[in-house]
Design an enzyme around this catalytic site. Structure first.
Site: not given
Length: 501
Positions: A337, A431
């Site tokens: 990410s 997340h």
């Protein structure tokens, strides 16, 4: 974006709703609907009020709410035609503002039935009377424009139109083209309605391959917001061997990507995006024995009007199940990410530090001495400039000396910087809410100009340990506790020892 081959045509990434209208027919249609002076180019207040009065259904009395006939379909269709014919910018902003302000909740009725609820409680009347009073209050808390949205959603193509309209609202609120509590409230009402209409039961999971329709491939390419697609070879690679690409579509908008997830199938948890999105011909045949890990490296919302509607969490969960069925040998699920906002945060910290070297609170004495020798400046000014223009990565010595301090600063940014008790970084917050573990921070993981500008080239892996995601998610949402690996916690500890924030 450069040439995309015969079936992929370059298009703007996300056309702004407040830009000039693309369809020349808008002008002629708008002119026929406007009541203002000929050639004025704007909708008159009278014409707009008449349109809204006809289109927005009145809230029927509580006693007849189940029997009230719906407004004629042509009235809802007229609203759609009128809105789309308006020029983008002030005319649309004015209509949205009037709709929010003049067709909201009847506050007099709300006050009346609030008093009746309080009266029923004070008199300790039977539960049925209290519940009915509460139901009446709940009914009159509905704004009138909600009825318009409901009827628009039933039109053919109406759901797509509502997504477009909310996209205008989101864009307008961001740019202050529309503003005020009434508009913000209407935006929230429409978001909640879209959340119901775009719940998982109405969504279809579709996989993208090189054999998918050219229009779908083009939309996937255009909507990639994390790692831009360079050309048709790049696109072919991202849907080829050792790669998967999925999107959600809606049963009322078939074939239209709403949110897109890109996955790399690897043998370990990737620490660099270059190896995933590098430009190589996708000729290699997959060897399933080499696939033990799924890396989610990009997730992009294609419709601005669906911001705030929970789609990403459900897409990841559905893709995990799909991959488990196709490739049951996969044991590790992880992201690679970006860390948007880290460089900006870091530059802000440097700006807040004293310009005297002995007053620096972000680096150790030896680190700052090395940095000062390389930059030729004992203050933070040169370092800030190098961060702002990405020039620092051209110096191998500077990259080396900044490795350790930037890693611990990034760890603190992800783990320690909070907004209302939750992670400040939006990607981390997303997340962590899903139950992942903040697992590993990677140095020089994204050396693209965008990666250097946004996060000093760093990326982070969030690991999804499927047996723990539910408990991790609950712990984060309820107690704001972040589950992190030893690497991240060690870097956080180093930050706390070496910094004085």
């Amino acid at each position: 974006m450069s040439r995309l081959g015969p079936c992929l045509r370059p298009r703007p990434l996300l056309p702004g709703p407040w830009a000039a209208p693309r369809d020349p027919r808008r002008v002629s249609v708008a002119a026929s609907l406007r009541r203002g002076p000929a050639g004025s180019g704007t909708a008159s207040a009278t014409g707009m009020e008449e349109l809204l009065s006809r289109s927005v259904p009145p809230l029927p009395p509580y006693e007849t709410k189940e029997k009230a006939p719906p407004p004629a379909e042509r009235l809802s269709a007229e609203f759609v035609r009128y809105y789309r014919a308006l020029e983008a910018g002030p005319p649309r902003a004015e209509l949205l503002t009037r709709l929010a302000r003049d067709f909201g909740v009847d506050h007099g009725r709300v006050a009346e039935f609030s008093a009746k609820v309080l009266q029923a409680r004070e008199q300790q009347r039977e539960p049925g009377a209290l519940l009915q009073a509460e139901d009446r209050l709940r009914y009159y808390l509905n704004p009138r424009y909600r009825g318009l949205f409901q009827h628009l959603g039933r039109l053919e193509g109406g759901l797509r139109f509502l997504v477009e309209l909310r996209g205008d609202l989101v864009e307008g609120l961001a740019t202050k083209a529309v503003d005020g509590p009434h508009v913000k409230e209407m935006n929230g009402v429409l978001r909640n309605m879209l959340s119901e209409w775009f719940s998982t039961g109405f969504l279809n999971l579709e996989r993208v391959t090189w054999q998918s329709p050219c229009e779908v491939l083009q939309k996937i390419s255009d909507s990639e917001a994390v790692h831009p697609v360079r050309n048709w070879v790049d696109m072919k690679r991202r849907v080829g061997s050792y790669r998967r690409c999925y999107f959600f579509s809606h049963c009322a908008i078939p074939g239209e990507p709403l949110i897109v997830l890109h996955v790399a199938l690897t043998s370990d948890v990737s620490s660099s995006i270059q190896a995933i999105v590098k430009e190589v011909p996708p000729l290699e045949t997959e060897d399933t024995d080499k696939i033990t890990t799924a890396i989610f490296y990009s997730i992009s919302l294609t419709q601005q009007g669906l911001q705030g509607v929970e789609l990403g969490t459900y897409l990841i969960k559905r893709v995990v199940k799909e991959l488990q069925k196709e490739l049951p040998q996969i044991k590790a699920f992880s992201t690679l990410s970006p860390i948007p906002g880290f460089t900006k945060w870091l530059v802000g910290l440097l700006s807040s530090q004293t310009k005297e070297p002995e007053g620096n609170e972000l680096f150790t004495e030896s680190e700052w001495q090395e940095i000062s020798e390389i930059t030729g400046d004992s203050t933070t000014e040169t370092l800030k400039k190098l961060l702002n223009n990405n020039e620092w990565v051209r110096s191998e010595k500077l990259v080396k000396v900044l490795h350790s301090p930037f890693m611990r600063l990034c760890a603190w940014y992800l783990y320690g910087e909070k907004h209302r008790g939750y992670a400040l970084n939006p990607v981390a917050n997303f997340h962590l809410q899903n139950g992942s573990v903040m697992w590993r921070i990677n140095w020089m993981a994204d050396t693209s100009p965008r990666g250097i500008s946004a996060s000093c080239g760093m990326m982070v892996n969030y690991r999804y340990f499927l047996e723990d995601t539910a408990s991790n998610s609950a712990a984060y949402l309820e107690t704001k506790q972040i589950k992190a690996s030893e690497q991240v916690l060690s870097l956080v500890s180093q930050f706390q020892q070496n910094s004085k924030l």
